[in-house]
Design a protein around this motif. Structure first.
Motif, PDB file in Angstrom:
ATOM      1  N   MET A  39       0.840  -1.201   0.000  1.00 40.10           N
ATOM      2  CA  MET A  39       0.000   0.000   0.000  1.00 40.10           C
ATOM      3  C   MET A  39       0.867   1.240   0.000  1.00 40.10           C
ATOM      4  N   SER A  40       0.255   2.352  -0.375  1.00 37.35           N
ATOM      5  CA  SER A  40       1.004   3.612  -0.359  1.00 37.35           C
ATOM      6  C   SER A  40       0.368   4.575   0.627  1.00 37.35           C
ATOM      7  N   VAL A  41       1.217   5.407   1.183  1.00 36.32           N
ATOM      8  CA  VAL A  41       0.788   6.365   2.201  1.00 36.32           C
ATOM      9  C   VAL A  41       0.185   7.584   1.498  1.00 36.32           C
ATOM     10  N   ASN A  42      -1.029   7.949   1.909  1.00 36.12           N
ATOM     11  CA  ASN A  42      -1.749   9.063   1.304  1.00 36.12           C
ATOM     12  C   ASN A  42      -1.567  10.316   2.183  1.00 36.12           C
ATOM     13  N   PRO A  43      -0.860  11.345   1.676  1.00 39.62           N
ATOM     14  CA  PRO A  43      -0.559  12.517   2.517  1.00 39.62           C
ATOM     15  C   PRO A  43      -1.797  13.202   3.095  1.00 39.62           C
ATOM     16  N   SER A  44      -2.905  13.256   2.338  1.00 41.63           N
ATOM     17  CA  SER A  44      -4.089  13.939   2.872  1.00 41.63           C
ATOM     18  C   SER A  44      -4.730  13.127   3.995  1.00 41.63           C
ATOM     19  N   ALA A  45      -4.667  11.805   3.896  1.00 44.94           N
ATOM     20  CA  ALA A  45      -5.177  10.955   4.993  1.00 44.94           C
ATOM     21  C   ALA A  45      -4.312  11.128   6.246  1.00 44.94           C
ATOM     22  N   ALA A  47      -2.636  13.828   7.009  1.00 48.85           N
ATOM     23  CA  ALA A  47      -2.925  15.176   7.539  1.00 48.85           C
ATOM     24  C   ALA A  47      -4.208  15.169   8.372  1.00 48.85           C
ATOM     25  N   ALA A  48      -5.232  14.450   7.903  1.00 55.47           N
ATOM     26  CA  ALA A  48      -6.501  14.365   8.650  1.00 55.47           C
ATOM     27  C   ALA A  48      -6.287  13.639   9.979  1.00 55.47           C
ATOM     28  N   ARG A  50      -3.408  13.473  11.671  1.00 55.72           N
ATOM     29  CA  ARG A  50      -2.653  14.383  12.550  1.00 55.72           C
ATOM     30  C   ARG A  50      -3.589  15.329  13.288  1.00 55.72           C
ATOM     31  N   LYS A  51      -4.550  15.871  12.553  1.00 54.21           N
ATOM     32  CA  LYS A  51      -5.452  16.877  13.114  1.00 54.21           C
ATOM     33  C   LYS A  51      -6.291  16.269  14.250  1.00 54.21           C
ATOM     34  N   VAL A  52      -6.835  15.074  14.026  1.00 53.35           N
ATOM     35  CA  VAL A  52      -7.706  14.441  15.022  1.00 53.35           C
ATOM     36  C   VAL A  52      -6.909  14.019  16.263  1.00 53.35           C
ATOM     37  N   CYS A  53      -5.647  13.633  16.059  1.00 51.23           N
ATOM     38  CA  CYS A  53      -4.847  13.098  17.168  1.00 51.23           C
ATOM     39  C   CYS A  53      -3.909  14.121  17.802  1.00 51.23           C
ATOM     40  N   GLY A  54      -3.841  15.333  17.239  1.00 53.25           N
ATOM     41  CA  GLY A  54      -3.040  16.377  17.862  1.00 53.25           C
ATOM     42  C   GLY A  54      -1.566  16.383  17.483  1.00 53.25           C
ATOM     43  N   PHE A  55      -1.196  15.672  16.412  1.00 54.60           N
ATOM     44  CA  PHE A  55       0.208  15.683  15.974  1.00 54.60           C
ATOM     45  C   PHE A  55       0.507  16.955  15.173  1.00 54.60           C
ATOM     46  N   ALA A 177     -11.128  15.242  26.107  1.00 51.55           N
ATOM     47  CA  ALA A 177     -11.580  14.261  25.119  1.00 51.55           C
ATOM     48  C   ALA A 177     -13.047  14.605  24.840  1.00 51.55           C
ATOM     49  N   PRO A 178     -13.352  15.283  23.702  1.00 53.65           N
ATOM     50  CA  PRO A 178     -14.703  15.780  23.487  1.00 53.65           C
ATOM     51  C   PRO A 178     -15.701  14.668  23.140  1.00 53.65           C
ATOM     52  N   THR A 179     -16.979  15.007  23.237  1.00 53.85           N
ATOM     53  CA  THR A 179     -18.059  14.043  22.994  1.00 53.85           C
ATOM     54  C   THR A 179     -17.931  13.374  21.632  1.00 53.85           C
ATOM     55  N   ASP A 180     -17.491  14.133  20.608  1.00 58.25           N
ATOM     56  CA  ASP A 180     -17.506  13.591  19.238  1.00 58.25           C
ATOM     57  C   ASP A 180     -16.181  12.964  18.813  1.00 58.25           C
ATOM     58  N   ILE A 181     -15.222  12.813  19.734  1.00 58.70           N
ATOM     59  CA  ILE A 181     -13.892  12.357  19.291  1.00 58.70           C
ATOM     60  C   ILE A 181     -13.929  10.923  18.770  1.00 58.70           C
ATOM     61  N   GLY A 182     -14.825  10.102  19.296  1.00 56.08           N
ATOM     62  CA  GLY A 182     -14.945   8.732  18.774  1.00 56.08           C
ATOM     63  C   GLY A 182     -15.376   8.716  17.321  1.00 56.08           C
ATOM     64  N   ARG A 183     -16.329   9.593  16.974  1.00 52.33           N
ATOM     65  CA  ARG A 183     -16.797   9.664  15.581  1.00 52.33           C
ATOM     66  C   ARG A 183     -15.715  10.264  14.683  1.00 52.33           C
ATOM     67  N   ARG A 184     -15.016  11.279  15.197  1.00 57.73           N
ATOM     68  CA  ARG A 184     -13.954  11.900  14.380  1.00 57.73           C
ATOM     69  C   ARG A 184     -12.800  10.926  14.154  1.00 57.73           C
ATOM     70  N   TYR A 185     -12.434  10.177  15.199  1.00 54.96           N
ATOM     71  CA  TYR A 185     -11.350   9.194  15.032  1.00 54.96           C
ATOM     72  C   TYR A 185     -11.799   8.059  14.103  1.00 54.96           C
TER      73      TYR A 185
END
Length: 282
Positions: A39-45, A47-48, A50-55, A177-185
């Motif tokens: 498989m290949s690593v998708n930069p936009s995936a 980036a998304a 990173r945003k959800v996990c705080g990197f 850890a907000p209410t929607d973090i499970g859905r965002r992750y």
């Protein structure tokens, strides 16, 4: 062990249907085969994620990101008709990752998954899902996720395998850890386990509220520790204790940074959510 090589990463929706339909334990031995795929690593995936996990942005992949690449293979392995345990209801007890070389400039990789190490546990049986990621130079990253299946009867004594951490820990940071973090992750990882998505779906599985994904807790913790950890030749082992109910605030305790150290994720009233340690690969 035999490897089955797939031409493409599995489509998740049919695997979720398969998981929903299997509710019974059908055996007590693990299949002797693994699945792998290029498989290949998708930069936009990335980036998304990173945003959800705080990197922070970085030329290095987040230390936990290869789990995301492997998720479809893991799901296919665990929902195969030869796999003895139902996926829904498995409990993630522990996760250990080993970063052999820096995760910079990662493009095309081979990802493989298999299950082994079936062992008795006071509440049933545990097994490890092993994930290996290789590039042109060889082994890059690997992980073991220890899973518990309740109600399995195995011969033998349960080993005491709790994580031992040493040293004095001080508060490094805290976050909500907000209410929607499970859905965002779930959107960035593919892991739509109902216990993480909402209070009503979590209640179907005996949880009063939705709980955060264990691997989100680990990723968010490693994002907070990023500047304190080596980029490679590191093993990071965590044990998931009490779940993080959503929403809530958690406190990251850590020992002095360096090539080895310890961490603890705590909640209100000193509840222990996660214990961990890191050290050079033995």
């Amino acid at each position: 062990m035999q490897w089955q090589t797939l031409d493409s990463t599995p489509s998740l929706l049919p695997l979720y249907w398969r998981a929903a339909l299997k509710r019974k334990i059908t055996g007590s031995t693990l299949p002797e085969r693994g699945l792998r795929c290029r498989m290949s690593v998708n930069p936009s995936a990335v980036a998304a994620y990173r945003k959800v996990c705080g990197f922070a942005d970085s030329p290095m992949l987040p230390a936990t990101y290869p789990h995301i690449l492997a998720f479809g293979l893991q799901l296919q392995l665990l929902t195969d008709k030869t796999f003895p345990f139902p996926l829904l209801g498995l409990i993630h007890l522990r996760n250990r990752i080993l970063i052999h070389r820096p995760l910079g400039g990662v493009g095309d990789v081979s990802v493989g998954v298999y299950a082994h190490n079936l062992s008795p546990h006071p509440k049933g049986a545990t097994f490890d899902i092993v994930t290996v990621v290789e590039d042109a130079l060889g082994l890059l990253w690997e992980a073991e996720s220890q899973m518990l299946c309740r109600g399995v009867k195995l011969e033998g004594e349960a080993a005491d395998s709790g994580l031992q951490t040493q040293g004095t820990l001080t508060e490094l940071t805290r976050w909500k850890a907000p209410t929607d973090i499970g859905r965002r992750y779930a959107r960035v990882s593919g892991d739509y386990n109902p216990i993480h998505l909402s209070a009503p779906t979590a209640k179907l599985f005996g949880f009063p509220q939705a709980i955060a994904h264990g691997l989100w807790n680990k990723a968010r913790t490693l994002a907070a520790l990023a500047e304190h950890l080596p980029a490679a030749n590191i093993e990071i082992d965590v044990e998931f204790m009490k779940p993080v109910r959503l929403p809530s605030e958690v406190i990251l305790m850590s020992s002095a940074a360096g090539s080895s150290g310890a961490l603890e994720l705590k909640g209100a009233g000193d509840i222990q959510h996660m214990l961990g340690k890191w050290q050079p690969i033995a």
